[in-house]
Design a protein around this motif. Structure first.
Motif, PDB file in Angstrom:
ATOM      1  N   TYR A  34      45.043  56.886  22.851  1.00 17.43           N
ATOM      2  CA  TYR A  34      44.237  57.930  23.490  1.00 17.43           C
ATOM      3  C   TYR A  34      44.747  59.294  23.029  1.00 17.43           C
ATOM      4  CZ  TYR A  34      40.988  59.831  26.827  1.00 17.43           C
ATOM      5  OH  TYR A  34      39.918  60.476  27.390  1.00 17.43           O
ATOM      6  N   ARG A  35      44.174  59.772  21.927  1.00 20.59           N
ATOM      7  CA  ARG A  35      44.649  61.030  21.338  1.00 20.59           C
ATOM      8  C   ARG A  35      43.481  61.813  20.718  1.00 20.59           C
ATOM      9  NH1 ARG A  35      44.518  60.475  15.769  1.00 20.59           N
ATOM     10  NH2 ARG A  35      44.955  58.430  14.879  1.00 20.59           N
ATOM     11  N   LEU A  36      43.807  63.086  20.407  1.00 20.06           N
ATOM     12  CA  LEU A  36      42.807  63.949  19.762  1.00 20.06           C
ATOM     13  C   LEU A  36      42.910  63.798  18.240  1.00 20.06           C
ATOM     14  CD1 LEU A  36      43.336  67.248  21.816  1.00 20.06           C
ATOM     15  CD2 LEU A  36      41.581  65.514  22.193  1.00 20.06           C
ATOM     16  N   SER A  69      38.520  58.495  17.208  1.00 19.15           N
ATOM     17  CA  SER A  69      37.872  57.193  17.430  1.00 19.15           C
ATOM     18  C   SER A  69      38.909  56.170  17.916  1.00 19.15           C
ATOM     19  CB  SER A  69      37.183  56.713  16.159  1.00 19.15           C
ATOM     20  OG  SER A  69      38.049  56.799  15.063  1.00 19.15           O
ATOM     21  N   HIS A  70      40.195  56.420  17.638  1.00 17.56           N
ATOM     22  CA  HIS A  70      41.253  55.543  18.159  1.00 17.56           C
ATOM     23  C   HIS A  70      41.291  55.587  19.691  1.00 17.56           C
ATOM     24  CE1 HIS A  70      43.224  54.417  14.378  1.00 17.56           C
ATOM     25  NE2 HIS A  70      42.887  55.622  13.953  1.00 17.56           N
ATOM     26  N   ALA A  71      40.867  56.712  20.271  1.00 20.45           N
ATOM     27  CA  ALA A  71      40.875  56.862  21.725  1.00 20.45           C
ATOM     28  C   ALA A  71      39.828  55.967  22.398  1.00 20.45           C
ATOM     29  CB  ALA A  71      40.636  58.316  22.107  1.00 20.45           C
ATOM     30  N   ILE A  95      41.231  51.191  13.618  1.00 20.25           N
ATOM     31  CA  ILE A  95      42.560  50.642  13.319  1.00 20.25           C
ATOM     32  C   ILE A  95      43.062  51.278  12.022  1.00 20.25           C
ATOM     33  CG2 ILE A  95      41.527  48.585  12.193  1.00 20.25           C
ATOM     34  CD1 ILE A  95      44.079  47.043  13.141  1.00 20.25           C
ATOM     35  N   ASP A  96      44.339  51.654  12.027  1.00 20.83           N
ATOM     36  CA  ASP A  96      44.975  52.136  10.803  1.00 20.83           C
ATOM     37  C   ASP A  96      45.793  50.993  10.228  1.00 20.83           C
ATOM     38  OD1 ASP A  96      43.946  54.681  11.085  1.00 20.83           O
ATOM     39  OD2 ASP A  96      45.681  55.418  12.218  1.00 20.83           O
ATOM     40  N   LEU A  97      45.608  50.732   8.950  1.00 16.58           N
ATOM     41  CA  LEU A  97      46.413  49.699   8.292  1.00 16.58           C
ATOM     42  C   LEU A  97      47.720  50.350   7.814  1.00 16.58           C
ATOM     43  CD1 LEU A  97      43.729  47.577   6.402  1.00 16.58           C
ATOM     44  CD2 LEU A  97      44.552  47.384   8.742  1.00 16.58           C
ATOM     45  N   PHE A 146      39.687  62.509   2.949  1.00 17.61           N
ATOM     46  CA  PHE A 146      40.028  61.082   3.019  1.00 17.61           C
ATOM     47  C   PHE A 146      41.102  60.741   4.053  1.00 17.61           C
ATOM     48  CE2 PHE A 146      42.165  63.219  -0.499  1.00 17.61           C
ATOM     49  CZ  PHE A 146      43.501  62.953  -0.264  1.00 17.61           C
ATOM     50  N   ASP A 147      41.014  59.500   4.525  1.00 17.87           N
ATOM     51  CA  ASP A 147      41.958  58.938   5.503  1.00 17.87           C
ATOM     52  C   ASP A 147      42.025  57.451   5.143  1.00 17.87           C
ATOM     53  OD1 ASP A 147      43.461  58.250   7.658  1.00 17.87           O
ATOM     54  OD2 ASP A 147      42.082  59.010   9.188  1.00 17.87           O
ATOM     55  N   ILE A 148      42.809  57.146   4.106  1.00 24.01           N
ATOM     56  CA  ILE A 148      42.715  55.856   3.415  1.00 24.01           C
ATOM     57  C   ILE A 148      43.165  54.671   4.272  1.00 24.01           C
ATOM     58  CG2 ILE A 148      43.573  54.597   1.347  1.00 24.01           C
ATOM     59  CD1 ILE A 148      43.335  57.303  -0.156  1.00 24.01           C
ATOM     60  N   MET A 149      44.056  54.894   5.226  1.00 18.95           N
ATOM     61  CA  MET A 149      44.510  53.774   6.078  1.00 18.95           C
ATOM     62  C   MET A 149      43.520  53.447   7.208  1.00 18.95           C
ATOM     63  SD  MET A 149      47.396  55.717   8.278  1.00 18.95           S
ATOM     64  CE  MET A 149      47.201  57.480   8.271  1.00 18.95           C
ATOM     65  N   HIS A 150      42.511  54.311   7.402  1.00 18.03           N
ATOM     66  CA  HIS A 150      41.678  54.288   8.614  1.00 18.03           C
ATOM     67  C   HIS A 150      40.397  53.442   8.455  1.00 18.03           C
ATOM     68  CE1 HIS A 150      39.888  56.251  12.246  1.00 18.03           C
ATOM     69  NE2 HIS A 150      38.763  56.224  11.558  1.00 18.03           N
ATOM     70  N   TYR A 151      40.185  52.542   9.418  1.00 18.00           N
ATOM     71  CA  TYR A 151      38.949  51.760   9.505  1.00 18.00           C
ATOM     72  C   TYR A 151      38.356  51.937  10.890  1.00 18.00           C
ATOM     73  CZ  TYR A 151      40.065  49.637   5.065  1.00 18.00           C
ATOM     74  OH  TYR A 151      40.322  49.450   3.736  1.00 18.00           O
TER      75      TYR A 151
HETATM   76 ZN   LIG Z   1      42.926  56.177  11.990  1.00 13.81          ZN
END
Ligand SMILES: [Zn+2]
Length: 316
Positions: free
Chosen positions: A202-204, A213-215, A220-222, A267-272
């Motif tokens: 739960y973060r900004l 979107s993680h909030a 999910i971040d790999l 880009f945010d390469i670890m982020h799905y």
């Molecule tokens: Zn992420």
């Protein structure tokens, strides 16, 4: 100067002025065309119907219908009785679009399902804009209600928390069912995937006052790499990371409705992130609509899709 020569000179001057005016007007037309993409009324309407259909297919338990009010205000109707405006028709730059998008802004940039070889242009971030009233309605109005919707999903060596609504957690399970065996066969896939850098949090979003979107428990971040995120990295370093990235991983996520942050210019390469509406539009409507051909052409139709198409045609 005799009178004849005077008249001739006058004609030449008038012709020169007219010629310059024509050239200048042409220049202005070119500049305007580059600034505002010329979308005809029928094309706007076709794209709007496609966007709404993708939203209905992506959020079937939340979106109940669509309504046109006073001529050209189109609203998506929600189960709670609330409604969300499709297009506020305000001119916005890229940052305003990501900060305060309407549904049309959210769906506007097309996500590519193909393998990419180059970091995308700056500000080309399909799916990065999120309409929060919709996310809240689908995944939880408050931190408390989001927490109550979380369920545990195994990612092989541990469990992560993901939102149980709208098949988000179910889709992550389906991803893992394919990703885990592949990661045992390929070291590159394993190294790109594990350990995970986290799911629900739960973060900004860094540098903003908007919830990540993680909030909502839909991202999910790999395994993270120091060159993964545009704020930590340069485009050159991001490009190198992209060159080495096994895109079999992103292909599996995309198959189950997730977008990949590696396909954003910022880009945010670890982020799905689970965004079925963006994937559906990419899958069915990657081509511009063609005049004289129905807007829903390209859709692999199911009974459900036909019912929505019928509803959209009836309502708009
Ligand atoms: Zn992420």
């Amino acid at each position: 100067m005799n009178f004849k020569r005077f008249i001739l000179s006058l004609i030449v001057i008038v012709l020169l002025i007219t010629g310059c005016k024509i050239i200048w007007n042409r220049h202005l037309i070119t500049v305007n065309a580059a600034a505002v993409s010329p979308v005809s009324d029928w094309e706007y309407e076709a794209v709007m119907k496609r966007d709404i259909l993708c939203l209905m297919l992506a959020y079937p338990e939340t979106i109940t219908g669509v309504d046109k009010v006073s001529g050209n205000e189109v609203y998506v109707l929600l189960k709670s009785g609330k409604k969300i405006l499709y297009d506020d028709r305000k001119e916005k730059n890229a940052w305003q679009k990501s900060g305060n998008p309407d549904l049309q802004d959210m769906m506007d940039q097309l996500y590519s399902l193909s393998k990419i070889t180059e970091v995308l242009p700056n500000y080309y971030n399909p799916g990065c804009a999120r309409v929060y009233p919709l996310l809240k309605e689908v995944y939880g109005m408050s931190k408390k209600s989001i927490l109550s919707n979380l369920i545990k999903v195994s990612i092989g060596y541990k469990y992560v928390e993901f939102n149980g609504n709208n098949k988000a957690a179910e889709s992550l399970k389906a991803v893992m069912k394919e990703l885990l065996p592949l990661s045992r066969q390929s070291h590159k896939v394993y190294a790109a995937s594990f350990p995970s850098s986290g799911a629900f949090n739960y973060r900004l979003i860094g540098g903003t006052n908007r919830l990540s979107s993680h909030a909502y428990g839909i991202a999910i971040d790999l395994n993270s790499n120091k060159y993964d995120y545009w704020r930590w990295s340069t485009r050159e370093e991001g490009q190198k990371r992209l060159n080495a990235y096994p895109q079999e991983v992103s292909a599996i996520f995309e198959k189950y409705g997730f977008i990949w942050g590696g396909k954003w210019g910022n880009f945010d390469i670890m982020h799905y992130e689970y965004r079925p509406e963006i994937i559906l539009k990419a899958r069915y409507f990657s081509e511009r609509p063609v005049s004289g051909i129905p807007w829903y052409d390209g859709l692999q139709s199911s009974q459900e899709a036909w019912e929505y198409i019928w509803l959209i045609e009836e309502s708009l």
